[in-house]
Design an enzyme around this catalytic site. Structure first.
Site, PDB file in Angstrom:
ATOM      1  N   ALA A  13       0.797  -1.231   0.000  1.00  0.00           N
ATOM      2  CA  ALA A  13       0.000   0.000   0.000  1.00  0.00           C
ATOM      3  C   ALA A  13       0.825   1.276   0.000  1.00  0.00           C
ATOM      4  O   ALA A  13       0.267   2.371   0.065  1.00  0.00           O
ATOM      5  CB  ALA A  13      -0.930   0.007   1.214  1.00  0.00           C
ATOM      6  N   VAL A  64       5.045 -10.381   2.300  1.00  0.00           N
ATOM      7  CA  VAL A  64       3.906 -11.288   2.136  1.00  0.00           C
ATOM      8  C   VAL A  64       4.312 -12.606   1.486  1.00  0.00           C
ATOM      9  O   VAL A  64       3.574 -13.586   1.545  1.00  0.00           O
ATOM     10  CB  VAL A  64       2.763 -10.630   1.341  1.00  0.00           C
ATOM     11  CG1 VAL A  64       2.226  -9.414   2.080  1.00  0.00           C
ATOM     12  CG2 VAL A  64       3.210 -10.266  -0.073  1.00  0.00           C
ATOM     13  N   TYR A 155       5.359 -13.246 -14.468  1.00  0.00           N
ATOM     14  CA  TYR A 155       4.322 -12.320 -13.995  1.00  0.00           C
ATOM     15  C   TYR A 155       2.942 -12.765 -14.486  1.00  0.00           C
ATOM     16  O   TYR A 155       1.977 -12.801 -13.715  1.00  0.00           O
ATOM     17  CB  TYR A 155       4.645 -10.914 -14.487  1.00  0.00           C
ATOM     18  CG  TYR A 155       3.703  -9.843 -13.976  1.00  0.00           C
ATOM     19  CD1 TYR A 155       3.853  -9.337 -12.693  1.00  0.00           C
ATOM     20  CD2 TYR A 155       2.696  -9.333 -14.776  1.00  0.00           C
ATOM     21  CE1 TYR A 155       3.001  -8.345 -12.214  1.00  0.00           C
ATOM     22  CE2 TYR A 155       1.838  -8.344 -14.311  1.00  0.00           C
ATOM     23  CZ  TYR A 155       1.994  -7.857 -13.029  1.00  0.00           C
ATOM     24  OH  TYR A 155       1.147  -6.879 -12.557  1.00  0.00           O
ATOM     25  N   ALA A 157       1.964 -15.756 -15.391  1.00  0.00           N
ATOM     26  CA  ALA A 157       1.576 -16.995 -14.714  1.00  0.00           C
ATOM     27  C   ALA A 157       1.089 -16.719 -13.295  1.00  0.00           C
ATOM     28  O   ALA A 157       0.103 -17.309 -12.838  1.00  0.00           O
ATOM     29  CB  ALA A 157       2.754 -17.963 -14.691  1.00  0.00           C
TER      30      ALA A 157
END
Length: 247
Positions: A13, A64, A155, A157
């Site tokens: 973000a 992440v 990217y 995939a």
């Protein structure tokens, strides 16, 4: 305000589309956790802007692509907010090169964040959403995942995988008060598009029927629509925002 009383987490973000989504959610009344991995300065700036709108904002640092780190972040967010209503899986990276030149490290780098990251964040929050019988998950895919692109096999995939994940999860959770959708932006005016050579930008514009790049704010408003009560009858969808590039 459409999202008054709701809490949200937006991954990636600190800039671009993620930044626009975080602000759009706050403008509609949501409290927002701002995820970032290294850009602490920009993340703090977004948090301050959200607070100026009269909403709560917390910083949520995590990679992440790393499940333990993501799980730690999730526990901190739940402790601060008490619950999470809205999860926006936006974080993404690129490592462009032709497949012949692509090594395993470049492949894994992109898949780890773009695809594994969606699994990691959703897994970390989904049990809590099921317990409260409410949740809205929006995964940011891409027109590249729909049409492919030269030099972006990894990217493309990853984003196509997220689209399939979205549909599968939507079916599993439809009866539990949870809606799962995807938004597939085309070429949006962000740092990523700004880095494209000018000649290439002109070629891209020739292919877009609306003859302009999209604005990050347009993606943000689409996300608000999907996570508000306006989108209550929508699940398993992939909303294309690409100026007509893919019809």
């Amino acid at each position: 305000m459409k999202l008054k009383g709701r809490t949200a987490l937006v991954t990636g973000a600190s800039r671009g589309i993620g930044r626009a989504i975080a602000l759009a959610l706050a403008e509609e009344g949501a409290d927002v956790a701002v995820n970032y991995v290294s850009s602490e300065g920009p993340a703090k700036e977004i948090a301050e802007q959200i607070q100026k709108l009269g909403r709560r904002a917390i910083l949520a640092r995590a990679d992440v692509g790393d499940f333990p780190d993501t799980f730690r972040m999730a526990q901190e967010v739940l402790k601060e907010f008490g619950h999470l209503d809205i999860l926006i899986n936006n974080a993404g990276v690129t490592s462009d090169m032709t497949f012949v030149k692509m090594d395993h490290a470049s492949w894994r780098k992109v898949l780890a964040v773009n695809l594994d990251g969606v699994f990691n964040c959703t897994k970390a929050f989904i049990d809590q959403m099921i317990r409260q019988n409410y949740g809205r998950v929006v995964n940011i895919t891409s027109v590249i995942g729909q049409i492919g692109n030269f030099g972006q096999a990894n990217y493309a995939a990853s984003k196509a995988g997220v689209a399939a994940f979205t549909k599968s999860l939507a079916k599993e959770l439809a009866g539990k008060g949870i809606r799962v959708n995807a938004v597939a932006p085309g070429f949006i005016e962000t740092e990523m598009v700004a880095a494209i050579p000018e000649k290439v930008q002109h070629r891209l514009l020739d292919q877009i029927p609306l003859k302009r790049f999209g604005r990050a704010e347009e993606v943000g408003r689409a996300v608000v629509y999907l996570v508000s009560s306006d989108g209550d009858y929508i699940t398993g969808a992939e909303l294309s925002i690409n100026g007509g590039l893919l019809m």
